[in-house]
Each structure stands twice: as C-alpha cells, then as structure tokens.
Scaffold this active site. Structure first.
Site, PDB file in Angstrom:
ATOM      1  N   ASP A  51       0.836  -1.204   0.000  1.00 30.82           N
ATOM      2  CA  ASP A  51       0.000   0.000   0.000  1.00 30.82           C
ATOM      3  C   ASP A  51       0.876   1.261   0.000  1.00 30.82           C
ATOM      4  OD1 ASP A  51       0.891  -0.162   2.598  1.00 30.82           O
ATOM      5  OD2 ASP A  51      -1.090   0.002   3.540  1.00 30.82           O
ATOM      6  N   SER A  52       2.211   1.064   0.025  1.00 30.52           N
ATOM      7  CA  SER A  52       3.127   2.190  -0.195  1.00 30.52           C
ATOM      8  C   SER A  52       2.858   2.815  -1.559  1.00 30.52           C
ATOM      9  CB  SER A  52       4.584   1.721  -0.103  1.00 30.52           C
ATOM     10  OG  SER A  52       4.802   0.585  -0.908  1.00 30.52           O
ATOM     11  N   ASP A  90      -1.161  -6.189  -0.382  1.00 28.59           N
ATOM     12  CA  ASP A  90      -1.384  -5.553   0.924  1.00 28.59           C
ATOM     13  C   ASP A  90      -2.869  -5.287   1.140  1.00 28.59           C
ATOM     14  OD1 ASP A  90       0.351  -4.937   2.958  1.00 28.59           O
ATOM     15  OD2 ASP A  90       1.185  -3.169   1.982  1.00 28.59           O
ATOM     16  N   LYS A 120      -1.082  -9.460   2.881  1.00 28.73           N
ATOM     17  CA  LYS A 120      -0.312  -9.003   4.050  1.00 28.73           C
ATOM     18  C   LYS A 120      -1.194  -8.050   4.849  1.00 28.73           C
ATOM     19  CE  LYS A 120       3.243  -5.901   3.749  1.00 28.73           C
ATOM     20  NZ  LYS A 120       2.757  -4.791   4.602  1.00 28.73           N
ATOM     21  N   GLU A 122      -1.137  -5.581   8.708  1.00 31.31           N
ATOM     22  CA  GLU A 122      -0.309  -5.003   9.765  1.00 31.31           C
ATOM     23  C   GLU A 122      -0.924  -5.273  11.137  1.00 31.31           C
ATOM     24  OE1 GLU A 122       0.368  -0.833   8.929  1.00 31.31           O
ATOM     25  OE2 GLU A 122       1.145  -1.265   6.920  1.00 31.31           O
ATOM     26  N   GLU A 189       9.538  -4.288  10.293  1.00 29.08           N
ATOM     27  CA  GLU A 189       9.934  -2.986   9.731  1.00 29.08           C
ATOM     28  C   GLU A 189      10.475  -2.066  10.818  1.00 29.08           C
ATOM     29  OE1 GLU A 189       7.137  -1.103   7.072  1.00 29.08           O
ATOM     30  OE2 GLU A 189       8.301   0.759   7.031  1.00 29.08           O
TER      31      GLU A 189
END
Ligand code: KIV
Length: 287
Positions: A51-52, A90, A120, A122, A189
């Site tokens: 999602d960057s 993501d 993925k 978080e 991270e």
C-alpha cells in the site's frame, strides 16, 4: 535459448524451504505491469504490491487513504507482468480491522480479483483472530509488525519500534502470536537489528526485514527507493542501487528540446507513402 526454460513459479513451500536451508529470501515491491516484468526478470522471489503505492504512485502523504479498489487495480497489473514471483497483496487500512468477516471478504477479493497469491496485514496480537479466519478460508497471510505505516498517527511518526526491553519483548510476543495464528511469514519494519535477530531465531516461519538488520530470513525494499525515483522520505535503511530520477529528467528534457528544434521526429520515425499514391492524393487536392 530461453533463460526461463527451467524456471518455476515460487510457492509458499519454496519460502519455507529457504528458511530451513538458511537461504535468503528476496522481495521487492512493484505496482504496475512494466515494473513487475522488470522485478520478475531479476529473479526476485516475491513481489509485494504494497500500500506504499499510495505514496510513491499516487502522491498521498501516507498509506492510510488507500482503498481496496486501488489495491485491486495495481495487484491485477502486477499479476499480468510477474509470471514467477510469489505475489503478496497488501490489505489497505480499514479493509481488515472493522470485522473478521470483512477481513476474510477483502482478503479473498485480493486473490479472486487481484490475482495475487497471498495477503499481508499489519498488527500483532490484536490481529490473531483475523489471521486465523483468513488462513482458515485458505488464504495465506503475511504479518507485518514493528513500524506499521497504517498506524503512523498512533505511533507519532515513522519511528523505529522495539527500542526498549519491554517494546522488544512485545514485538517477539506479537511475532510468536502471528506465527501461531497461521502467518506463513512476517515483515519486521524499522526494528533494531538485535531484536530482529532474536525474533528470526525464535520463529519457524521466515522473517522479512526492512530496516531490521542483516539477520532476517529475507529482505524487502520499495521499488522507487532502490531506483532513486522517490526522495520525499529517505529512511536510513534504504540502499539506493540506481539514481534514475536525473536520467529520466534528462531524457524528458532532450525530447522537449528535439521537439522545439523540430529534430524529432526524424525520417526514421516517420512513415513514407508510395510516390504514385502521393501524387494522386496531391492532384485530388487541386480538384
Ligand atoms: O507497503 C509496503 O511497501 C510495505 C513494505 C514497506 C513492507 O508494507
């Protein structure tokens, strides 16, 4: 001779085997078809459609506003380009935090409509129930702890995590909880290298580091960072392998100059016409 003749698509089993055999796992982000072709050609094991993309492709200030539809659009483009890499999509902010059933639905959409191999998300222990449900639906999940950019507001900025003994212990507990819930790998991270080392040693599943030192089972970097295409945020952990921005800008300026001087297009870029047809055409204009 086709260099891809014996190449097979990377699977989740290959990633597990790499951990067992202490072979590093390589991972890069990509967001579009052309980028995916390039990353795949470099024989990178896994591609993360991160999602960057909100920041490096869309110019947003953070990853928070990224939507499911945007993720699906980019996942599909990458999936068209990457034949061999294992693809991870993501889950964007609020696509998996509101309810477990929504999380399963959205994870399923990334596979069914985005054509990725896994998702993925978080978060640590608070994501255990969600991870369990997604995995139970047959969808592999990669965890992501440490600096979790979707929580940038809660974290008070893009800061290294796990720097105190208590915070380091919490990270280890989160990693173990995610593994127990069924994650097949976990991104660490912006975590101190000694903490990442301990987590990597304690887990059976691979860790993928970004700003987490050399002892993780794999490494990931962002496409635009490694190529020197994005300089708004330049974290200490980025290694730039090329500086493409000035080269690209130079190409655009040369093109502009050529057009202004009428040096482009030259004859080799133009189409000719049969002389007789041209003459007939010109005569028709006089009628
Ligand atoms: O979105 C992303 O690119 C990521 C990586 C930085 C791990 O989550």
């Amino acid at each position: 001779m086709d260099s891809n003749l014996n190449r097979k698509k990377v699977t989740i089993l290959d990633l597990a085997a790499k951990k067992r055999n202490s072979e590093p796992i390589t991972m890069l982000t990509a967001y579009d078809y052309t980028g995916a072709l390039l990353v795949d050609a470099a024989e990178i094991d896994t591609i993360l459609i991160g999602d960057s993309l909100g920041m490096v492709m869309m110019g947003l200030e953070s990853t928070v506003p990224v939507t499911m539809e945007e993720m699906l659009h980019h996942c599909r483009a990458v999936a068209r380009g990457a034949k061999y890499a294992y693809l991870i999509g993501d889950l964007p902010f609020l696509s998996y935090q509101v309810s477990v059933s929504e999380a399963v639905q959205n994870a399923g959409r990334l596979l069914k409509e985005g054509n990725v191999d896994s998702v993925k998300l978080e978060g640590g222990h608070e994501m255990v129930e969600t991870v369990r449900a997604i995995v139970a639906a047959g969808i592999p999940v990669m965890g992501h702890i440490g600096l979790t950019p979707q929580s940038v507001s809660k974290l008070g900025g893009y800061r290294t995590q796990g720097r105190t003994a208590a915070a380091a212990r919490q990270l280890l507990d989160d990693a173990l909880a995610l593994e127990e819930a069924g994650c097949y790998a976990i991104v660490l991270e912006a975590v101190p290298a000694p903490v990442a080392k301990v987590i990597t040693e304690r887990l059976k599943v691979p860790t993928i580091g970004i700003g987490a030192g050399p002892d993780c089972d794999g490494q990931v970097l962002v496409y635009h960072d490694i190529l020197g295409l994005y300089d708004k945020i330049q974290p200490k952990f980025v290694k730039q392998y090329a500086t493409l921005s000035p080269i690209i800008k130079e190409a655009f300026s040369s093109y502009r100059d050529d057009v202004l001087k009428r040096d482009f297009p030259a004859q080799e870029h133009s189409f000719s016409m049969n002389a007789e047809e041209l003459e007939t055409f010109q005569k028709s204009l006089e009628e």
